[in-house]
Write a protein that holds these residues in place. Sequence first.
Motif: not given
Length: 275
Positions: A201-216
């Motif tokens: 409900n603010g100016r900050g827009r929602l983002v989903l991030a998906k990454t591998s784990k470091p060294g995976q």
Amino acid sequence: MTVPGRLALVAGSGDLVPQAIAAARDAGWEVRVLTLQPRPDLEAEHPFQIKVSRPDQVLREIRRFKATHVCAVGGMHMSDKERETFAEFAGDKDAAAKGDSKLSQLGAALLKILGLPFIGVHEIVSDLLAPQGQIGAVHADDALIRTAEFAFAAARKAGSLDLGQALVAAGARIIATEDIGGTDELLTRCAAYRERGLIGNGRGRLVLAKTSKPGQPLHVDLPAIGKNTVALAQNAGIEAIVVETGRTLLIGRDELISAANAADIALVGIAAQDD
């Protein structure tokens, strides 16, 4: 591309499993399916039902099949007791339950003893890995890219603690991180937060991030998104999904991109810089 041989395919949850089985056979692999949980859709395969409490039986079945390679596909879920049992069988004397990264290392060590290599599902099903930059038709503007980059970096940090592979951010604020419930549950929680007026409900827009784990390693438990991810993201008010280039699986790529376009959600690939 790995030369086809005899493939022991360990099936978890998700739609990618039957696609991987079909693609492996089309490529010339002899396939033996082993399942972690009962899957009615795979009954025709007469799968070997894995009992994590008896990992010796799994290795015996892989030997009996005379497998040349092993591939793990789909979501893998194990209880603390199962994790402890598997780790003990693999030679880890620490009684504590292990995280996913440690279990992957122990599994690879067991297969090495058998003389069998792990291969990644992307070596069987082509065009799975996310490319760099804009993936769908929806363009992410500069403000959304800044949030995507923030979320991506935060997800990598969370992964270094062997937490989940995903999180949601609003602007420069982390809203929620993935836990043992997985990405679907994360997005369901975010939808509830949005319904309560806590986010979105603010100016900050929602983002989903998906990454591998470091060294995976690439051969097991890579992050994945599909059209169901998009549906849940839309319900949570997500405006962009950012994934790791070359290490995130795009399940049902065409359907995924079509769903994201229809939902007006930007899909963006970013390369990790910290490995």
